[in-house]
Design a protein around this motif. Structure first.
Motif, mmCIF file in Angstrom:
data_model
loop_
_atom_site.group_PDB
_atom_site.id
_atom_site.type_symbol
_atom_site.label_atom_id
_atom_site.label_comp_id
_atom_site.label_asym_id
_atom_site.label_seq_id
_atom_site.Cartn_x
_atom_site.Cartn_y
_atom_site.Cartn_z
ATOM 1 N N SER A 33 0.823 -1.235 0.000
ATOM 2 C CA SER A 33 0.000 0.000 0.000
ATOM 3 C C SER A 33 0.852 1.279 0.000
ATOM 4 C CB SER A 33 -0.958 0.021 1.205
ATOM 5 O OG SER A 33 -1.699 -1.173 1.295
ATOM 6 N N ALA A 67 -1.685 3.580 -4.990
ATOM 7 C CA ALA A 67 -1.551 2.868 -3.710
ATOM 8 C C ALA A 67 -2.090 1.443 -3.793
ATOM 9 C CB ALA A 67 -2.268 3.642 -2.602
ATOM 10 N N TYR A 68 -3.242 1.275 -4.462
ATOM 11 C CA TYR A 68 -3.929 -0.028 -4.441
ATOM 12 C C TYR A 68 -3.385 -1.009 -5.484
ATOM 13 C CZ TYR A 68 -7.790 -3.270 -3.590
ATOM 14 O OH TYR A 68 -8.546 -4.370 -3.241
ATOM 15 N N GLY A 83 -1.369 -2.415 -2.778
ATOM 16 C CA GLY A 83 -2.291 -2.364 -1.640
ATOM 17 C C GLY A 83 -3.284 -3.512 -1.646
ATOM 18 N N ASP A 104 -2.721 -6.265 0.729
ATOM 19 C CA ASP A 104 -2.940 -6.030 2.165
ATOM 20 C C ASP A 104 -4.393 -6.246 2.576
ATOM 21 O OD1 ASP A 104 -0.349 -5.402 3.176
ATOM 22 O OD2 ASP A 104 -0.431 -3.462 2.182
ATOM 23 N N GLY A 110 -5.672 -2.751 3.040
ATOM 24 C CA GLY A 110 -5.029 -2.143 1.872
ATOM 25 C C GLY A 110 -5.996 -1.277 1.090
ATOM 26 N N SER A 124 -5.705 2.842 0.823
ATOM 27 C CA SER A 124 -5.667 3.434 -0.527
ATOM 28 C C SER A 124 -6.805 4.443 -0.698
ATOM 29 C CB SER A 124 -5.763 2.338 -1.585
ATOM 30 O OG SER A 124 -4.727 1.395 -1.417
#
Length: 249
Positions: free
Chosen positions: A123, A213-214, A219, A222, A226, A230
């Motif tokens: 992430s 982020a994702y 992410g 996670d 995650g 995100s």
């Protein structure tokens, strides 16, 4: 070993303050710059030996941090946030480093991120690092940065191997509040720099932040956390531009 000043800026950190001040047990002075907490932060801080509490009205993170630097009597400072913890291994590494005949002027600490006590591996957190140990004569937080304050180092830079534990998220709601707050401050920073609000840029940057982020920073691996991290990081970008729009109006 070199004498070290342990520094922290606080506002309503009664849940964290005891834990973080314990991390400074090898520092010969501890300075707490508090922005008039309404909980027991100051009371708890004053119960520790070697702690000096200064109360200063909050304008932005940079000013609070630089005030702490100006107050420290030692050149070497260890600057922690309330949600950060030093492991015994990291503490030993700090002491060993400062016992060497020669040191760098500033050290990055890599951070291990936790979401409600669950370790997060991706992430965007996997490369997360910050300056935490440095000579104040060689460094200063850059004026004008209201959030995600940046340390400017005029000297040599190193990194420590052991990670700092970063309990950034105790629960979803508090993290959401934090990210919205950061967005508002960032919007004010952009307005001060003369940036103009643009609806298209707001939506594009918000969407890209989530995608980065994702997907790009994994992410998705996670799990639920995650996705939440995100989403809230992208929400912070959206709120940045809402804040910019408000400042311009």
């Amino acid at each position: 070993m070199m004498n070290i000043s342990g520094l922290i800026i606080t506002h309503n950190e009664e849940k964290n303050i005891r834990g973080v001040l314990t991390c400074f047990d090898f520092c010969d002075e501890i300075i707490v710059v508090d922005s008039f907490s309404t909980d027991k932060t100051v009371e708890i801080a004053k119960s520790f030996p070697n702690v000096k509490v200064i109360q200063n009205t909050f304008e932005d993170f940079t000013k609070q941090r630089n005030l702490a630097l100006d107050t420290a009597k030692n050149d070497w400072v260890l600057f922690l946030d309330g949600d950060e913890r030093i492991t015994p291994e990291l503490k030993k590494e700090i002491v060993d480093e400062l016992n060497k005949p020669e040191q760098k002027d500033a050290y990055y600490f890599y951070r291990k991120f936790f979401f409600a006590q669950k370790p997060i591996n991706f992430s965007g957190t996997q490369s997360d690092k910050n300056f935490r140990l440095f000579k104040k004569s060689k460094a200063r937080y850059i004026a004008g940065k209201k959030v995600h304050e940046k340390l400017e180092v005029n000297g040599t830079v190193g990194a420590l191997k052991n990670k700092l534990l970063h309990y950034s998220v105790s629960d979803y709601d508090s993290y959401r509040k934090k990210m919205v707050h950061y967005g508002i401050l960032k919007g004010k920073e952009l307005a001060a720099k003369g940036k103009k609000f643009n609806r298209l840029i707001q939506y594009l940057k918000t969407a890209f932040k989530f995608f980065k982020a994702y997907v790009m920073r994994l992410g998705i691996l996670d799990g639920k956390e995650g996705y939440q991290i995100s989403y809230l990081q992208s929400l912070s970008v959206f709120e940045t531009y809402e804040s910019l729009k408000k400042e311009q109006n």
